[in-house]
Design an enzyme around this catalytic site. Structure first.
Site, PDB file in Angstrom:
ATOM      1  N   HIS A  84      -1.922  -4.204  -8.286  1.00  0.00           N
ATOM      2  CA  HIS A  84      -1.628  -5.375  -7.910  1.00  0.00           C
ATOM      3  C   HIS A  84      -2.847  -6.051  -7.183  1.00  0.00           C
ATOM      4  O   HIS A  84      -2.596  -6.600  -6.205  1.00  0.00           O
ATOM      5  CB  HIS A  84      -0.250  -5.818  -7.410  1.00  0.00           C
ATOM      6  CG  HIS A  84       0.772  -5.502  -8.473  1.00  0.00           C
ATOM      7  ND1 HIS A  84       1.321  -6.490  -9.376  1.00  0.00           N
ATOM      8  CD2 HIS A  84       1.541  -4.394  -8.487  1.00  0.00           C
ATOM      9  CE1 HIS A  84       2.129  -5.899 -10.025  1.00  0.00           C
ATOM     10  NE2 HIS A  84       2.459  -4.770  -9.684  1.00  0.00           N
ATOM     11  N   TYR A  87       2.334   2.820  -0.770  1.00  0.00           N
ATOM     12  CA  TYR A  87       1.593   1.605  -0.178  1.00  0.00           C
ATOM     13  C   TYR A  87       0.833   1.903   0.981  1.00  0.00           C
ATOM     14  O   TYR A  87      -0.293   1.349   1.273  1.00  0.00           O
ATOM     15  CB  TYR A  87       2.596   0.746  -0.032  1.00  0.00           C
ATOM     16  CG  TYR A  87       3.569   0.012  -1.154  1.00  0.00           C
ATOM     17  CD1 TYR A  87       3.069   0.451  -2.463  1.00  0.00           C
ATOM     18  CD2 TYR A  87       4.626  -0.864  -0.927  1.00  0.00           C
ATOM     19  CE1 TYR A  87       3.948  -0.099  -3.423  1.00  0.00           C
ATOM     20  CE2 TYR A  87       5.231  -1.010  -1.990  1.00  0.00           C
ATOM     21  CZ  TYR A  87       4.961  -0.910  -3.258  1.00  0.00           C
ATOM     22  OH  TYR A  87       5.711  -1.296  -4.268  1.00  0.00           O
TER      23      TYR A  87
END
Length: 342
Positions: free
Chosen positions: A63, A332
């Site tokens: 992303h 992440y």
């Protein structure tokens, strides 16, 4: 502009690339990206990065391409009946929201099949500097139940270059993992706008209200403008950044709104497996309205420094034991540390 790599396999393998939204180079093989001495979450980031010929400095491993906007969340009257979380009580809460294309390729064309699933990340800015986040995608469900299985899927794709013997590793994987096969063959048309794209929380959370009543549920984020997709003949006509350009233009004309709801689990529903999609007849409790008002002027700079965390949870909301959910913040964090140079 850099072109998205093409993955040369039969239909099932090509569908996998589309669904996973990872621009995989056909000549990259699993032994080049898998390092078993590392934690699975770090291997996931390494694999995603390698398969899009990264890293790309300052960008996420997945992303990578996105846009940030700000606005408010106004809770519904019934939101507090589900959870005692502060943003679900009476007052409106400021929010920061990031929309994104999939893959770690910053130049991904917005209408490219590999841009799916798109993402939404919502940060609710709570009192005294606290926050809580929702991180969701534009597909209902996930192709793997564990981080290990997800890594196996990515490595199978990476090993399935044009010279791979048949059946290729990805074909073998899909043949033994029905949830992954269902995920990759689900149609994923390009949206008209981020403002017309529904999003789904693939992981379950446990909600507890002020009386101590608990209920498991998954987020549903629905555009009030209605779900709208591009027709096949329209995809070739839009620009490479049409989603990123459309949203600020819409916001200049007025707010963009979404309904945030929770699909409630019934007794016996699986709450710890992101591959299991609950029936549509499960009730949904509307938590409130997300009202987006302003595009962030320095979006790129802010995107680099912010890490959304689905486990940053206030009292009244707890994580399920879903291993994909538990692994997400660790992956992440690896990506975040690399893009900020720590």
């Amino acid at each position: 502009m850099q072109k998205s790599p093409v993955y040369h396999t039969p239909h099932a393998g090509k569908a996998l690339l589309t669904a996973m939204a990872l621009s995989f180079a056909s000549h990259v093989y699993a032994e080049d990206v898998a390092e078993t001495s590392k934690p699975v979450t770090e291997q996931l980031v390494d694999t995603m990065t390698t398969l899009v010929h990264g890293p790309y400095a300052g960008y996420r491993a997945n992303h990578a391409k996105g846009i940030m906007v700000s606005g408010t969340f106004t809770p519904s009257k019934q939101a507090a009946s589900l959870s005692s979380a502060p943003h679900l009580q009476k007052k409106a809460t400021p929010v920061l929201v990031r929309f994104s294309d999939a893959t770690g390729l910053p130049t991904m064309p917005d209408a490219d099949a590999n841009a799916n699933p798109h993402g939404i990340a919502i940060r609710f800015q709570l009192p005294k500097g606290a926050y809580t986040d929702i991180v969701s995608i534009s597909v209902n469900g996930f192709p793997a139940a564990t981080p290990e299985d997800f890594l196996g899927l990515l490595n199978a794709v990476a090993a399935s270059g044009p010279d791979a013997p048949k059946p290729s590793p990805v074909e073998q994987f899909l043949g033994t993992h029905p949830a992954a096969l269902k995920f990759v063959t689900t149609p994923k048309p390009a949206p008209v706008s981020f403002a017309t794209l529904p999003f789904y929380g693939v992981n379950a959370f446990k909600f507890t209200n002020a009386k101590g009543k608990t209920q498991y549920g998954r987020y549903r984020i629905t555009p009030l403008a209605g779900a709208q997709s591009l027709a096949a003949d329209e995809v070739a006509k839009v620009g490479p950044d049409y989603l990123m350009e459309d949203l600020p233009a819409r916001l200049k004309k007025g707010p963009v709104k979404f309904s945030i709801a929770v699909q409630l689990a019934a007794e016996g529903d699986e709450v710890n497996d992101a591959t299991v999609i609950w029936p549509e007849d499960r009730p949904q409790l509307v938590l409130g309205t997300l009202t987006l008002k302003t595009a962030i002027a320095d979006s790129k700079a802010l995107e680099k420094t912010i890490m959304f965390n689905p486990l940053a949870l206030p009292a009244g909301i707890e994580a399920s034991a879903d291993p994909i959910l538990i692994a997400r913040p660790t992956a992440y964090l690896v990506s975040f540390g690399r893009r900020v140079g720590k």
